[in-house]
Design an enzyme around this catalytic site. Structure first.
Site, PDB file in Angstrom:
ATOM      1  N   GLY A  54       0.831  -1.211   0.000  1.00 29.38           N
ATOM      2  CA  GLY A  54       0.000   0.000   0.000  1.00 29.38           C
ATOM      3  C   GLY A  54       0.855   1.246   0.000  1.00 29.38           C
ATOM      4  O   GLY A  54       0.985   1.923   1.028  1.00 29.38           O
TER       5      GLY A  54
ATOM      6  N   SER B 149       1.195   3.439  -3.413  1.00 28.76           N
ATOM      7  CA  SER B 149       0.639   4.417  -4.364  1.00 28.76           C
ATOM      8  C   SER B 149      -0.725   4.927  -3.929  1.00 28.76           C
ATOM      9  O   SER B 149      -1.534   4.175  -3.379  1.00 28.76           O
ATOM     10  CB  SER B 149       0.488   3.787  -5.754  1.00 28.76           C
ATOM     11  OG  SER B 149       1.700   3.265  -6.203  1.00 28.76           O
TER      12      SER B 149
ATOM     13  N   SER C  79      -1.747  -4.342  -5.892  1.00 30.19           N
ATOM     14  CA  SER C  79      -1.871  -5.683  -6.474  1.00 30.19           C
ATOM     15  C   SER C  79      -2.214  -6.688  -5.379  1.00 30.19           C
ATOM     16  O   SER C  79      -1.601  -6.675  -4.311  1.00 30.19           O
ATOM     17  CB  SER C  79      -0.560  -6.112  -7.136  1.00 30.19           C
ATOM     18  OG  SER C  79      -0.118  -5.142  -8.045  1.00 30.19           O
TER      19      SER C  79
ATOM     20  N   GLU D 122      12.360  -4.477  -4.309  1.00 28.98           N
ATOM     21  CA  GLU D 122      11.382  -4.695  -5.381  1.00 28.98           C
ATOM     22  C   GLU D 122      12.047  -4.532  -6.749  1.00 28.98           C
ATOM     23  O   GLU D 122      11.827  -5.319  -7.663  1.00 28.98           O
ATOM     24  CB  GLU D 122      10.229  -3.688  -5.221  1.00 28.98           C
ATOM     25  CG  GLU D 122       9.113  -3.900  -6.241  1.00 28.98           C
ATOM     26  CD  GLU D 122       7.922  -2.967  -6.007  1.00 28.98           C
ATOM     27  OE1 GLU D 122       7.966  -2.130  -5.089  1.00 28.98           O
ATOM     28  OE2 GLU D 122       6.954  -3.084  -6.765  1.00 28.98           O
TER      29      GLU D 122
ATOM     30  N   GLU E  25      10.833   6.455 -16.387  1.00 33.33           N
ATOM     31  CA  GLU E  25      11.309   7.845 -16.287  1.00 33.33           C
ATOM     32  C   GLU E  25      11.876   8.093 -14.885  1.00 33.33           C
ATOM     33  O   GLU E  25      12.929   8.726 -14.716  1.00 33.33           O
ATOM     34  CB  GLU E  25      10.162   8.837 -16.553  1.00 33.33           C
ATOM     35  CG  GLU E  25       9.676   8.888 -18.000  1.00 33.33           C
ATOM     36  CD  GLU E  25       8.763   7.718 -18.358  1.00 33.33           C
ATOM     37  OE1 GLU E  25       8.325   6.993 -17.441  1.00 33.33           O
ATOM     38  OE2 GLU E  25       8.498   7.525 -19.552  1.00 33.33           O
TER      39      GLU E  25
HETATM   40  C1  FAD Z   1       1.621  -4.033 -12.691  1.00 26.46           C
HETATM   41  C2  FAD Z   1       1.609  -2.964 -11.642  1.00 26.46           C
HETATM   42  C3  FAD Z   1       1.528  -3.321 -10.315  1.00 26.46           C
HETATM   43  C4  FAD Z   1       1.489  -2.335  -9.331  1.00 26.46           C
HETATM   44  N1  FAD Z   1       1.348  -2.734  -8.018  1.00 26.46           N
HETATM   45  C5  FAD Z   1       1.353  -1.797  -7.050  1.00 26.46           C
HETATM   46  C6  FAD Z   1       1.205  -2.210  -5.689  1.00 26.46           C
HETATM   47  O1  FAD Z   1       1.039  -3.406  -5.391  1.00 26.46           O
HETATM   48  N2  FAD Z   1       1.222  -1.269  -4.733  1.00 26.46           N
HETATM   49  C7  FAD Z   1       1.393   0.053  -5.018  1.00 26.46           C
HETATM   50  O2  FAD Z   1       1.455   0.846  -4.084  1.00 26.46           O
HETATM   51  N3  FAD Z   1       1.484   0.487  -6.304  1.00 26.46           N
HETATM   52  C8  FAD Z   1       1.473  -0.414  -7.332  1.00 26.46           C
HETATM   53  N4  FAD Z   1       1.558  -0.018  -8.645  1.00 26.46           N
HETATM   54  C9  FAD Z   1       1.540   1.421  -8.935  1.00 26.46           C
HETATM   55  C10 FAD Z   1       2.868   1.958  -9.444  1.00 26.46           C
HETATM   56  O3  FAD Z   1       3.826   2.009  -8.417  1.00 26.46           O
HETATM   57  C11 FAD Z   1       2.559   3.363 -10.010  1.00 26.46           C
HETATM   58  O4  FAD Z   1       1.684   3.187 -11.119  1.00 26.46           O
HETATM   59  C12 FAD Z   1       3.803   4.050 -10.472  1.00 26.46           C
HETATM   60  O5  FAD Z   1       4.620   4.386  -9.378  1.00 26.46           O
HETATM   61  C13 FAD Z   1       3.460   5.327 -11.285  1.00 26.46           C
HETATM   62  O6  FAD Z   1       2.590   6.142 -10.568  1.00 26.46           O
HETATM   63  P1  FAD Z   1       1.254   6.715 -11.238  1.00 26.46           P
HETATM   64  O7  FAD Z   1       0.527   5.571 -11.851  1.00 26.46           O
HETATM   65  O8  FAD Z   1       0.559   7.532 -10.226  1.00 26.46           O
HETATM   66  O9  FAD Z   1       1.743   7.624 -12.450  1.00 26.46           O
HETATM   67  P2  FAD Z   1       2.270   9.121 -12.341  1.00 26.46           P
HETATM   68  O10 FAD Z   1       3.210   9.226 -11.196  1.00 26.46           O
HETATM   69  O11 FAD Z   1       1.092  10.027 -12.352  1.00 26.46           O
HETATM   70  O12 FAD Z   1       3.084   9.262 -13.669  1.00 26.46           O
HETATM   71  C14 FAD Z   1       2.476   9.585 -14.927  1.00 26.46           C
HETATM   72  C15 FAD Z   1       3.588   9.765 -15.946  1.00 26.46           C
HETATM   73  O13 FAD Z   1       4.424  10.891 -15.575  1.00 26.46           O
HETATM   74  C16 FAD Z   1       5.786  10.479 -15.521  1.00 26.46           C
HETATM   75  N5  FAD Z   1       6.502  11.166 -14.433  1.00 26.46           N
HETATM   76  C17 FAD Z   1       6.045  11.359 -13.170  1.00 26.46           C
HETATM   77  N6  FAD Z   1       7.000  11.976 -12.440  1.00 26.46           N
HETATM   78  C18 FAD Z   1       8.074  12.164 -13.251  1.00 26.46           C
HETATM   79  C19 FAD Z   1       9.370  12.745 -13.077  1.00 26.46           C
HETATM   80  N7  FAD Z   1       9.762  13.242 -11.893  1.00 26.46           N
HETATM   81  N8  FAD Z   1      10.214  12.773 -14.131  1.00 26.46           N
HETATM   82  C20 FAD Z   1       9.837  12.260 -15.340  1.00 26.46           C
HETATM   83  N9  FAD Z   1       8.611  11.701 -15.559  1.00 26.46           N
HETATM   84  C21 FAD Z   1       7.747  11.651 -14.538  1.00 26.46           C
HETATM   85  C22 FAD Z   1       5.729   8.989 -15.237  1.00 26.46           C
HETATM   86  O14 FAD Z   1       6.915   8.338 -15.655  1.00 26.46           O
HETATM   87  C23 FAD Z   1       4.507   8.556 -16.044  1.00 26.46           C
HETATM   88  O15 FAD Z   1       4.871   8.341 -17.379  1.00 26.46           O
HETATM   89  C24 FAD Z   1       1.550  -0.959  -9.662  1.00 26.46           C
HETATM   90  C25 FAD Z   1       1.610  -0.589 -11.015  1.00 26.46           C
HETATM   91  C26 FAD Z   1       1.628  -1.578 -11.999  1.00 26.46           C
HETATM   92  C27 FAD Z   1       1.654  -1.162 -13.438  1.00 26.46           C
END
Ligand code: FAD
Length: 383
Positions: free
Chosen positions: A126, A128, A160, A243, A366
């Site tokens: 937990g 994100s 997940s 991880e 990124e």
């Molecule tokens: C298969 C899978 C399993 C997952 N399981 C878990 C889980 O069990 N627990 C959990 O907590 N989370 C989980 N996640 C979530 C994952 O950690 C987040 O999706 C990830 O950290 C990106 O955050 P966001 O989706 O909020 O995208 P955002 O942070 O909103 O990013 C959107 C876009 O902006 C870009 N971006 C953001 N900041 C920057 C920066 N500083 N410089 C350049 N580019 C940037 C990103 O690269 C991306 O392309 C999972 C995700 C996936 C796909």
């Protein structure tokens, strides 16, 4: 890099190969969450009873106390034998357990590590939130200290396997006046606690592994805090180190098997007569070998550190891009037309769609590049 296989390592490899050949499950894993959990836990338990659970975990908590090299050998043989996906055991085995080993109290280790290995506890992560994914330091879920408990309110997303989990690595803001990475706390949350609501989210590959998790006055004993109250950022960095580092070892070793199967298939289909296909597959094989070399370098350096360093980020970026290129090539070479998930190419399509997640899950490519820039190359901070 210092990584070589001893005679004992080779003997271990033979033992692993024989055991896997005799024990790899032959039944299908159901997509129903309760059945899938039972299936994953039964397989985890079988590995544990066979003496292969927690190969590099300490023996006092049920592990085998062996080296990371042996863990690598296990993954290599597991991939070659066509071992199943780790499923809902992923978090506990790959980073929940390792975080407790590195940062947990004796009581926390004793309470959870043997159960994770024996397939009795499922964990989820937990971290994100809707407004804090890449920007993890922006989390807003609150944990208020009341007596000897934390009272948690807020929301997590993309968790997940939350709908199958017993425990969670939960990161909350315990100091309401704090900003960014200060005032955060990493705690073990019992997912069966009153006040927790879990809502599964369907993803485009047809699976429902993601969830939204909602916390409404959830009470967590302070004994569950890993590290100190307010010191959660450093524990979370350990979790992400595992991880992105050793947690990806299995996926890296699997990729070489996927590619070799694709090359064999392309040969059967006459695809290698096309020089551009032959060159594409040759390039992919070279990159798989580079990935293996990087994985070996990581195992070599992780063997000398308690928590993997930023090398994990370099490998994760390379792996994520390569996985997408291999699954895309598979779609082209096998000539899959359309995305019919129920048709004859269901497996290829599922893997192709899932490969999109590889550049996002565990931190986006990124963000990994930012980490490499700052922590490996010593460049100025991006934000
Ligand atoms: C298969 C899978 C399993 C997952 N399981 C878990 C889980 O069990 N627990 C959990 O907590 N989370 C989980 N996640 C979530 C994952 O950690 C987040 O999706 C990830 O950290 C990106 O955050 P966001 O989706 O909020 O995208 P955002 O942070 O909103 O990013 C959107 C876009 O902006 C870009 N971006 C953001 N900041 C920057 C920066 N500083 N410089 C350049 N580019 C940037 C990103 O690269 C991306 O392309 C999972 C995700 C996936 C796909």
């Amino acid at each position: 890099m210092d990584l070589s296989f001893t005679d004992e390592d080779h003997a271990f490899r033979r033992e692993v190969r024989e055991w896997l050949c005799a024990n790899i499950p032959t039944t299908e894993r159901s997509t129903d969450p309760a059945d899938a959990r039972r299936w994953d836990m039964a397989w985890q338990r079988k590995q544990f009873e066979g003496g292969f659970g927690g190969i590099a975990w300490p023996t006092e908590y049920g592990g085998q106390g062996l080296t990371l090299v042996r863990q690598l050998i296990w993954f290599e043989e597991y991939a070659k034998a066509g071992g199943p996906d780790i499923g809902c055991a992923f978090v506990g085995i790959n980073h929940g357990g390792p975080t407790l080993i590195a940062r947990g109290s004796q009581e926390q280790k004793r309470r959870h590590l043997p159960q994770i290995l024996a397939g009795e506890e499922v964990w989820c992560q937990g971290f994100s939130e809707p407004g804090a994914g890449s920007d993890l330091a922006g989390i807003a879920t609150k944990g208020r200290v009341v007596g000897d408990e934390l009272v948690v309110n807020g929301q997590k997303i993309w968790t997940s396997f939350a709908h199958m989990a017993d425990f969670q690595e939960l990161l909350v803001r315990t100091d309401p006046d704090s900003r960014r990475h200060h005032g955060l706390t990493w705690t073990i949350c019992d997912m069966h606690s009153p006040g927790i609501t879990v809502r599964p989210i369907a993803s485009m590959d047809g699976l429902e592994e993601f969830c939204g998790v909602f916390y409404d006055d959830v009470r967590i004993p302070l004994d569950n805090v890993v590290g100190t109250i307010g010191g959660g950022w450093s524990v979370a960095m350990s979790t992400l180190g595992f991880e992105r580092g050793t947690g990806f070892m299995k996926l890296q070793t699997e990729l070489s098997v996927v590619l070799e199967e694709l090359i064999a298939r392309a040969t059967d289909l006459g695809g290698l007569a096309d020089p551009s296909v032959a060159v594409q597959l040759g390039d992919l094989r070279a990159d798989v070998l580079a990935l293996r070399a990087m994985t070996y370098a990581m195992v070599s350096s992780a063997a000398r550190a308690d928590v993997p360093g930023p090398l994990g980020s370099m490998i994760k970026v390379f792996y994520a891009d390569l996985a997408q290129r291999i699954h895309r090539a598979q779609m082209d070479i096998v000539d899959v037309q359309g995305l019919d998930r129920g048709g004859p190419f269901a497996a290829e399509i599922r893997h192709y769609l899932y490969s999109y997640a590889s550049t996002i899950g565990g931190g986006t490519s990124e963000v990994q590049r930012d980490i490499i820039g700052e922590r490996v190359l010593g460049l100025p901070r991006n934000r």
